[in-house]
Write a protein that holds these residues in place. Structure first.
Motif, PDB file in Angstrom:
ATOM      1  N   UNK A 134       0.854  -1.178   0.000  1.00 30.23           N
ATOM      2  CA  UNK A 134       0.000   0.000   0.000  1.00 30.23           C
ATOM      3  C   UNK A 134       0.894   1.234   0.000  1.00 30.23           C
ATOM      4  N   UNK A 135       0.294   2.397  -0.074  1.00 26.13           N
ATOM      5  CA  UNK A 135       1.067   3.637  -0.105  1.00 26.13           C
ATOM      6  C   UNK A 135       0.823   4.432   1.174  1.00 26.13           C
ATOM      7  N   UNK A 136       1.921   4.787   1.856  1.00 28.10           N
ATOM      8  CA  UNK A 136       1.862   5.567   3.085  1.00 28.10           C
ATOM      9  C   UNK A 136       2.138   7.031   2.771  1.00 28.10           C
ATOM     10  N   UNK A 137       1.267   7.901   3.272  1.00 23.68           N
ATOM     11  CA  UNK A 137       1.438   9.350   3.095  1.00 23.68           C
ATOM     12  C   UNK A 137       1.606   9.998   4.470  1.00 23.68           C
ATOM     13  N   UNK A 138       2.703  10.718   4.706  1.00 21.29           N
ATOM     14  CA  UNK A 138       2.843  11.420   5.984  1.00 21.29           C
ATOM     15  C   UNK A 138       1.718  12.442   6.200  1.00 21.29           C
ATOM     16  N   UNK A 139       1.261  13.057   5.109  1.00 21.21           N
ATOM     17  CA  UNK A 139       0.157  14.025   5.154  1.00 21.21           C
ATOM     18  C   UNK A 139      -0.645  13.898   3.866  1.00 21.21           C
ATOM     19  N   UNK A 140      -1.939  13.889   3.974  1.00 23.58           N
ATOM     20  CA  UNK A 140      -2.813  13.765   2.802  1.00 23.58           C
ATOM     21  C   UNK A 140      -2.700  14.980   1.889  1.00 23.58           C
ATOM     22  N   UNK A 141      -2.253  16.104   2.446  1.00 21.55           N
ATOM     23  CA  UNK A 141      -2.145  17.340   1.665  1.00 21.55           C
ATOM     24  C   UNK A 141      -0.934  17.345   0.741  1.00 21.55           C
ATOM     25  N   UNK A 142      -0.058  16.357   0.885  1.00 20.57           N
ATOM     26  CA  UNK A 142       1.105  16.262   0.004  1.00 20.57           C
ATOM     27  C   UNK A 142       1.102  14.893  -0.687  1.00 20.57           C
ATOM     28  N   UNK A 143       0.207  14.712  -1.666  1.00 15.39           N
ATOM     29  CA  UNK A 143       0.065  13.395  -2.297  1.00 15.39           C
ATOM     30  C   UNK A 143       1.263  12.972  -3.149  1.00 15.39           C
ATOM     31  N   UNK A 144       2.209  13.867  -3.346  1.00 14.99           N
ATOM     32  CA  UNK A 144       3.418  13.496  -4.094  1.00 14.99           C
ATOM     33  C   UNK A 144       4.527  12.997  -3.165  1.00 14.99           C
ATOM     34  N   UNK A 145       4.283  13.029  -1.858  1.00 16.19           N
ATOM     35  CA  UNK A 145       5.253  12.513  -0.889  1.00 16.19           C
ATOM     36  C   UNK A 145       4.634  11.276  -0.247  1.00 16.19           C
ATOM     37  N   UNK A 146       5.113  10.113  -0.668  1.00 20.46           N
ATOM     38  CA  UNK A 146       4.574   8.854  -0.159  1.00 20.46           C
ATOM     39  C   UNK A 146       5.613   7.765  -0.345  1.00 20.46           C
ATOM     40  N   UNK A 147       5.382   6.649   0.298  1.00 20.25           N
ATOM     41  CA  UNK A 147       6.284   5.511   0.138  1.00 20.25           C
ATOM     42  C   UNK A 147       5.496   4.209   0.206  1.00 20.25           C
ATOM     43  N   UNK A 148       5.942   3.214  -0.526  1.00 17.86           N
ATOM     44  CA  UNK A 148       5.276   1.915  -0.453  1.00 17.86           C
ATOM     45  C   UNK A 148       5.626   1.229   0.868  1.00 17.86           C
ATOM     46  N   UNK A 149       4.621   0.625   1.495  1.00 20.16           N
ATOM     47  CA  UNK A 149       4.825  -0.155   2.723  1.00 20.16           C
ATOM     48  C   UNK A 149       3.970  -1.405   2.629  1.00 20.16           C
ATOM     49  N   UNK A 150       4.330  -2.408   3.384  1.00 25.06           N
ATOM     50  CA  UNK A 150       3.534  -3.631   3.378  1.00 25.06           C
ATOM     51  C   UNK A 150       2.201  -3.374   4.070  1.00 25.06           C
ATOM     52  N   UNK A 151       1.193  -4.090   3.642  1.00 19.65           N
ATOM     53  CA  UNK A 151      -0.121  -3.970   4.279  1.00 19.65           C
ATOM     54  C   UNK A 151      -0.025  -4.338   5.746  1.00 19.65           C
ATOM     55  N   UNK A 152       0.806  -5.313   6.063  1.00 19.99           N
ATOM     56  CA  UNK A 152       0.990  -5.713   7.457  1.00 19.99           C
ATOM     57  C   UNK A 152       1.567  -4.597   8.306  1.00 19.99           C
ATOM     58  N   UNK A 153       2.530  -3.873   7.763  1.00 20.47           N
ATOM     59  CA  UNK A 153       3.127  -2.745   8.479  1.00 20.47           C
ATOM     60  C   UNK A 153       2.102  -1.651   8.724  1.00 20.47           C
ATOM     61  N   UNK A 154       1.308  -1.325   7.698  1.00 21.85           N
ATOM     62  CA  UNK A 154       0.272  -0.292   7.837  1.00 21.85           C
ATOM     63  C   UNK A 154      -0.740  -0.681   8.903  1.00 21.85           C
ATOM     64  N   UNK A 155      -1.222  -1.911   8.848  1.00 18.69           N
ATOM     65  CA  UNK A 155      -2.219  -2.344   9.823  1.00 18.69           C
ATOM     66  C   UNK A 155      -1.631  -2.476  11.223  1.00 18.69           C
ATOM     67  N   UNK A 156      -0.357  -2.811  11.307  1.00 20.25           N
ATOM     68  CA  UNK A 156       0.291  -2.857  12.619  1.00 20.25           C
ATOM     69  C   UNK A 156       0.345  -1.463  13.240  1.00 20.25           C
ATOM     70  N   UNK A 157       0.619  -0.438  12.432  1.00 16.35           N
ATOM     71  CA  UNK A 157       0.605   0.941  12.943  1.00 16.35           C
ATOM     72  C   UNK A 157      -0.765   1.295  13.500  1.00 16.35           C
ATOM     73  N   UNK A 158      -1.815   0.853  12.834  1.00 11.29           N
ATOM     74  CA  UNK A 158      -3.177   1.129  13.304  1.00 11.29           C
ATOM     75  C   UNK A 158      -3.483   0.300  14.551  1.00 11.29           C
ATOM     76  N   UNK A 159      -3.176  -0.974  14.503  1.00 16.77           N
ATOM     77  CA  UNK A 159      -3.469  -1.873  15.628  1.00 16.77           C
ATOM     78  C   UNK A 159      -2.753  -1.441  16.908  1.00 16.77           C
ATOM     79  N   UNK A 160      -1.533  -0.959  16.790  1.00 13.71           N
ATOM     80  CA  UNK A 160      -0.751  -0.563  17.965  1.00 13.71           C
ATOM     81  C   UNK A 160      -0.940   0.909  18.327  1.00 13.71           C
ATOM     82  N   UNK A 161      -1.840   1.584  17.626  1.00 13.03           N
ATOM     83  CA  UNK A 161      -2.152   3.003  17.901  1.00 13.03           C
ATOM     84  C   UNK A 161      -0.905   3.889  17.806  1.00 13.03           C
TER      85      UNK A 161
END
Length: 166
Positions: free
Chosen positions: A11-38
């Motif tokens: 998936x694509x991680x964006x530090x801020x939604x207002x800068x859609x040209x600044x993003x990086x690919x991350x694994x879905x597991x990493x993204x969901x882990x960030x959410x799960x661990x708050x």
């Protein structure tokens, strides 16, 4: 419900939604882990109350980190720069009362195609990932076609998804 052990995809991680040209690919597991661990709880908890201060909340929410769960992009997160599906379709359910949050979550976690469900930053909605064929979506038109299949299926369950998902 967020499980990451058997989930694959990028998936694509964006530090801020207002800068859609600044993003990086991350694994879905990493993204969901960030959410799960708050991981971003302090930033989310600092948001203005969306009921009392809706304009301020909407403006502040744009500074949150976010993920484009639907896949990866080239150059900028926008419809015409989509490159590869993650194999997941993210839905958003907004403006729910507390009892409806619990009911909708219960319905979603019992659907075989739903692989993750979590509380939205406003704490008044849910987000969920629906598993789809990795090769199904290859452009914005097909993405919208998938939305128009998912939306009525969710409606049959009594769930209204945000039209911005399309």
């Amino acid at each position: 419900m967020i499980t990451t052990s058997s989930m694959t995809g990028v998936v694509s991680y964006l530090p801020h939604i207002t800068t859609p040209n600044i993003f990086e690919p991350v694994s879905i597991g990493s993204a969901l882990n960030d959410i799960r661990t708050c991981r971003y709880a302090d930033v989310i908890d600092a948001l203005p109350n969306p009921t009392l201060y809706p304009k301020e909340y909407k403006a502040a929410k744009k500074n949150l980190p976010s993920w484009a769960f639907n896949g990866t992009f080239n150059g900028k997160i926008e419809n015409n720069s989509f490159t590869k599906s993650s194999g997941y379709f993210c839905i958003d359910i907004d403006n729910l009362k507390q009892a409806d949050l619990l009911t909708n979550k219960e319905i979603l976690v019992n659907q075989p195609c739903v692989t993750a469900v979590w509380l939205s930053p406003s704490k008044q909605g849910l987000k969920a990932l629906i598993r789809i064929d990795d090769d199904l979506i290859d452009c914005d038109k097909v993405f919208k076609d998938v939305y128009f299949q998912i939306e009525p299926a969710m409606a049959e369950l009594g769930i209204t998804i945000d039209k911005a998902c399309k």
